[in-house]
Design an enzyme around this catalytic site. Structure first.
Site, PDB file in Angstrom:
ATOM      1  N   GLU A  24      43.908  33.348  35.522  1.00  0.00           N
ATOM      2  CA  GLU A  24      42.775  32.461  35.242  1.00  0.00           C
ATOM      3  C   GLU A  24      42.492  32.418  33.755  1.00  0.00           C
ATOM      4  O   GLU A  24      42.591  33.446  33.082  1.00  0.00           O
ATOM      5  CB  GLU A  24      41.488  32.946  35.926  1.00  0.00           C
ATOM      6  CG  GLU A  24      41.338  32.593  37.368  1.00  0.00           C
ATOM      7  CD  GLU A  24      40.003  33.057  37.941  1.00  0.00           C
ATOM      8  OE1 GLU A  24      38.977  32.976  37.252  1.00  0.00           O
ATOM      9  OE2 GLU A  24      40.011  33.507  39.095  1.00  0.00           O
ATOM     10  N   GLU A  48      39.406  40.066  40.684  1.00  0.00           N
ATOM     11  CA  GLU A  48      38.362  40.578  39.785  1.00  0.00           C
ATOM     12  C   GLU A  48      37.439  41.611  40.422  1.00  0.00           C
ATOM     13  O   GLU A  48      36.225  41.354  40.574  1.00  0.00           O
ATOM     14  CB  GLU A  48      37.517  39.415  39.254  1.00  0.00           C
ATOM     15  CG  GLU A  48      38.239  38.503  38.311  1.00  0.00           C
ATOM     16  CD  GLU A  48      37.285  37.709  37.409  1.00  0.00           C
ATOM     17  OE1 GLU A  48      36.063  37.822  37.568  1.00  0.00           O
ATOM     18  OE2 GLU A  48      37.784  36.982  36.533  1.00  0.00           O
ATOM     19  N   ASN A  60      42.863  37.827  34.374  1.00  0.00           N
ATOM     20  CA  ASN A  60      41.897  36.746  34.163  1.00  0.00           C
ATOM     21  C   ASN A  60      41.250  36.988  32.813  1.00  0.00           C
ATOM     22  O   ASN A  60      40.682  38.063  32.586  1.00  0.00           O
ATOM     23  CB  ASN A  60      40.796  36.761  35.233  1.00  0.00           C
ATOM     24  CG  ASN A  60      41.271  36.180  36.556  1.00  0.00           C
ATOM     25  OD1 ASN A  60      42.437  35.834  36.707  1.00  0.00           O
ATOM     26  ND2 ASN A  60      40.371  36.074  37.516  1.00  0.00           N
ATOM     27  N   ARG A  75      47.176  28.378  42.785  1.00  0.00           N
ATOM     28  CA  ARG A  75      46.582  29.633  43.250  1.00  0.00           C
ATOM     29  C   ARG A  75      45.288  29.317  44.006  1.00  0.00           C
ATOM     30  O   ARG A  75      44.390  28.663  43.464  1.00  0.00           O
ATOM     31  CB  ARG A  75      46.296  30.541  42.045  1.00  0.00           C
ATOM     32  CG  ARG A  75      45.547  31.794  42.404  1.00  0.00           C
ATOM     33  CD  ARG A  75      45.341  32.759  41.238  1.00  0.00           C
ATOM     34  NE  ARG A  75      44.501  33.829  41.703  1.00  0.00           N
ATOM     35  CZ  ARG A  75      43.310  34.162  41.193  1.00  0.00           C
ATOM     36  NH1 ARG A  75      42.847  33.530  40.120  1.00  0.00           N
ATOM     37  NH2 ARG A  75      42.601  35.126  41.718  1.00  0.00           N
ATOM     38  N   TYR A  83      38.795  35.133  29.713  1.00  0.00           N
ATOM     39  CA  TYR A  83      38.018  33.982  29.252  1.00  0.00           C
ATOM     40  C   TYR A  83      37.436  34.178  27.862  1.00  0.00           C
ATOM     41  O   TYR A  83      37.316  33.237  27.105  1.00  0.00           O
ATOM     42  CB  TYR A  83      36.839  33.714  30.205  1.00  0.00           C
ATOM     43  CG  TYR A  83      37.230  33.173  31.556  1.00  0.00           C
ATOM     44  CD1 TYR A  83      37.624  34.016  32.591  1.00  0.00           C
ATOM     45  CD2 TYR A  83      37.219  31.807  31.789  1.00  0.00           C
ATOM     46  CE1 TYR A  83      37.975  33.516  33.826  1.00  0.00           C
ATOM     47  CE2 TYR A  83      37.578  31.291  33.035  1.00  0.00           C
ATOM     48  CZ  TYR A  83      37.952  32.141  34.046  1.00  0.00           C
ATOM     49  OH  TYR A  83      38.309  31.632  35.265  1.00  0.00           O
ATOM     50  N   HIS A 113      39.057  36.665  47.531  1.00  0.00           N
ATOM     51  CA  HIS A 113      38.349  36.179  46.343  1.00  0.00           C
ATOM     52  C   HIS A 113      36.847  36.198  46.642  1.00  0.00           C
ATOM     53  O   HIS A 113      36.207  35.153  46.728  1.00  0.00           O
ATOM     54  CB  HIS A 113      38.852  34.784  45.959  1.00  0.00           C
ATOM     55  CG  HIS A 113      38.537  34.385  44.545  1.00  0.00           C
ATOM     56  ND1 HIS A 113      39.498  34.004  43.639  1.00  0.00           N
ATOM     57  CD2 HIS A 113      37.360  34.309  43.867  1.00  0.00           C
ATOM     58  CE1 HIS A 113      38.933  33.704  42.476  1.00  0.00           C
ATOM     59  NE2 HIS A 113      37.632  33.870  42.597  1.00  0.00           N
TER      60      HIS A 113
HETATM   61  C1  NOJ Z   1      36.473  34.350  37.534  1.00  0.00           C
HETATM   62  C2  NOJ Z   1      36.396  34.145  39.008  1.00  0.00           C
HETATM   63  O1  NOJ Z   1      37.558  34.639  39.606  1.00  0.00           O
HETATM   64  C3  NOJ Z   1      36.163  32.697  39.408  1.00  0.00           C
HETATM   65  O2  NOJ Z   1      35.838  32.691  40.750  1.00  0.00           O
HETATM   66  C4  NOJ Z   1      35.092  32.090  38.538  1.00  0.00           C
HETATM   67  O3  NOJ Z   1      34.742  30.810  38.936  1.00  0.00           O
HETATM   68  C5  NOJ Z   1      35.587  32.086  37.115  1.00  0.00           C
HETATM   69  N1  NOJ Z   1      35.786  33.448  36.689  1.00  0.00           N
HETATM   70  C6  NOJ Z   1      34.613  31.448  36.127  1.00  0.00           C
HETATM   71  O4  NOJ Z   1      33.449  32.168  36.087  1.00  0.00           O
END
Ligand code: NOJ
Length: 496
Positions: free
Chosen positions: A397, A190, A330, A100, A332, A145
């Protein structure tokens, strides 16, 4: 002595066997795709190469360098503009068959508008896509992006509704040029990160800091732009190109302060994820009811002539609803949502009525916002499935930040924990079809510059050649991709 020796032997030989038997076999489903990701501004460099125009991040980092932790920028970044073949070779060697990446808008439209198209800019992406395909790697293109031509930013960026048409023009060119070779597209990455971080706050370009105001306007236009690009793909390209198109949304998981509070986490889910997802993925469309209610109320109390949360016409609600072939997620980290009591006649705290905090026991990462909470990943997958149904979920992500160690055991632990929770969620019936790790190589981490590293491959940013070196996590991924199984972390904790 004899006793110690036998204990040692027992630990050496029986231990792993026992462990192997106790650990479940965490295999990935057959048709499941595993890939890695990057984004144009974060890796390409070549900021003014072959006639590329200036974009909002070029301008922001050049003119307000103090906004970036190490005052750095993406002028050279990983130099992937010149070193893309090496990146593809790395992807291939590790065993990824899905990549991606995003397209730099101002590399293709140097003036910002579609009347001038850069042949060299387009050629770069053809070369990258061809290189990927000839190495058996499926390209997944994120159209946007976070970087757009600076001229569009000067005109108000995403707060100006004209951005909807500009984005459509850009998307059309992307489909026309690359659609015959690309079967996976994401329109926008995002939205809440740049709407809240950039227009509502100061963390991202353009750092307007118009909290609870410009960010709502930004999102309104983003949703319209996404829907327009989706319909265009549907009407003009789908029948010949037959690809999949969606949007990438960052959704955290919210726990309650105590187990009895199920209401606040639900409200937090709607503000965090529903703001973007409800208009597209829910059956009824439009913003979540709770946002409509609370922001309308706050706006009234604060004396605004109309709500700060813009409204869609019914026609627009219908136009936006259902515009995705998959849910791009995405994810985290997680938070705890704490309710804030509203006194009669007073406003809802922060338009929301809750604040977010974390559990001090959660392991930390180099990024202050990223705590390690694997169970939150399983929970958010189940929550999205419950809320929006069985549309395929692509995890676009997921990853961990440190300061660049080659012996990145904490990253392996993170991936192990999160992937395991994902496999459990799949077992529970979540329709997850894709997982993409962030990121293949260390890169420009926006406001954190090159201080915080997400790569499974290290990049030496002091070396003009931007030398790439595998971290331990790259080796872990290589083994995982070969066996298509989640491999125990303890095999990697020693120096092997
Ligand atoms: C989400 C973002 O899409 C990406 O660009 C970024 O580096 C990562 N999170 C980590 O923060």
């Amino acid at each position: 002595m004899r006793f110690t020796l036998s204990l040692f032997l027992l630990r050496m030989f029986i231990g792993p066997i026992l462990r192997a038997h106790c650990e479940q076999d965490w295999s990935f489903p057959k048709d499941f795709r595993i890939g890695a990701a990057s984004a144009a501004y974060q890796v390409e460099g070549g900021w003014n190469a072959s006639g590329k125009g200036e974009n909002n991040w070029d301008w922001f980092t050049h003119n307000k360098p103090w906004s970036i932790a190490d005052q750095s920028n993406g002028d050279v970044a990983c130099d992937s503009f010149h070193k893309y073949k090496e990146d593809v070779a790395i992807l291939k060697d590790i065993g990824f068959n899905f990549y991606r990446f995003s397209i730099s808008w101002s590399r293709i439209f140097p003036t910002g508008f579609s009347n001038k198209i850069s042949k060299e800019g387009i050629q770069y992406y053809h070369d990258l896509i061809d290189e990927l395909r000839s190495n058996g790697i499926e390209p997944f293109v994120t159209i946007y992006h976070w970087d757009h031509p600076q001229i569009l930013e000067q005109m108000g960026g995403w707060v100006n509704e004209l951005m909807v048409d500009s984005f459509t023009d850009f998307s059309r060119l992307v489909f026309q040029e690359f659609g015959p070779k690309v079967k996976y597209f994401a329109t926008i990455n995002e939205p809440s990160s740049f709407c809240s971080g950039g227009y509502g706050g100061t963390l991202k370009a353009p750092a307007w800091n118009l909290t609870l105001n410009a960010e709502y306007m930004c999102m309104h236009n983003v949703l319209k732009a996404h829907a327009k690009a989706y319909h265009m793909y549907d009407q003009e390209f789908r029948s010949t190109q037959n690809g999949k198109i969606g949007i990438v949304l960052p959704c955290q998981y919210y726990f309650g302060q105590d187990n009895n509070d199920t209401v606040t986490p639900d409200i937090a889910f709607q503000y965090d994820c529903g703001w973007m997802a409800h208009p597209i993925f829910s059956k009824v469309g439009d913003y979540p009811k709770i946002m409509r209610k609370r922001i309308d109320e706050n706006s009234r109390i604060q004396g605004w002539p109309r709500s700060r949360l813009p409204t869609f016409t019914q026609k627009e609600v219908e136009y936006i609803r259902g515009t995705a072939d998959y849910f791009g997620l995405n994810h985290y980290t997680s938070y705890i949502a704490v309710p804030v009591k509203r006194e009669t006649g007073k406003v809802w705290e922060n338009d929301r009525g809750y604040y977010q905090t974390v559990d001090p026991k959660w392991p930390v990462s180099a990024s202050s916002w990223l705590k390690v909470v694997p169970e939150g990943f399983g929970n958010i997958l189940r929550r999205i499935t419950k809320e929006y149904g069985k549309l395929p979920i692509y995890v676009t992500e997921n990853g961990y930040a440190d300061h660049g160690s080659l012996n990145d055991i904490e990253r392996i632990k993170y991936y192990y924990g999160y992937l395991k929770e994902m496999l459990v969620a799949i077992n529970d019936g979540c329709n997850v079809k894709v997982y993409i790790a962030w990121s293949i190589i260390d890169n420009f981490e926006w406001q954190d510059g090159y201080k915080n590293r997400f790569g499974i491959v290290h990049v030496d940013f002091n070396d003009p050649g931007r030398k790439r070196t595998y971290k331990k996590s790259a080796k872990w991924y290589k083994d995982l991709l070969k066996s298509r199984k989640l491999l125990p972390v303890h095999n990697y904790t020693n120096n092997n």
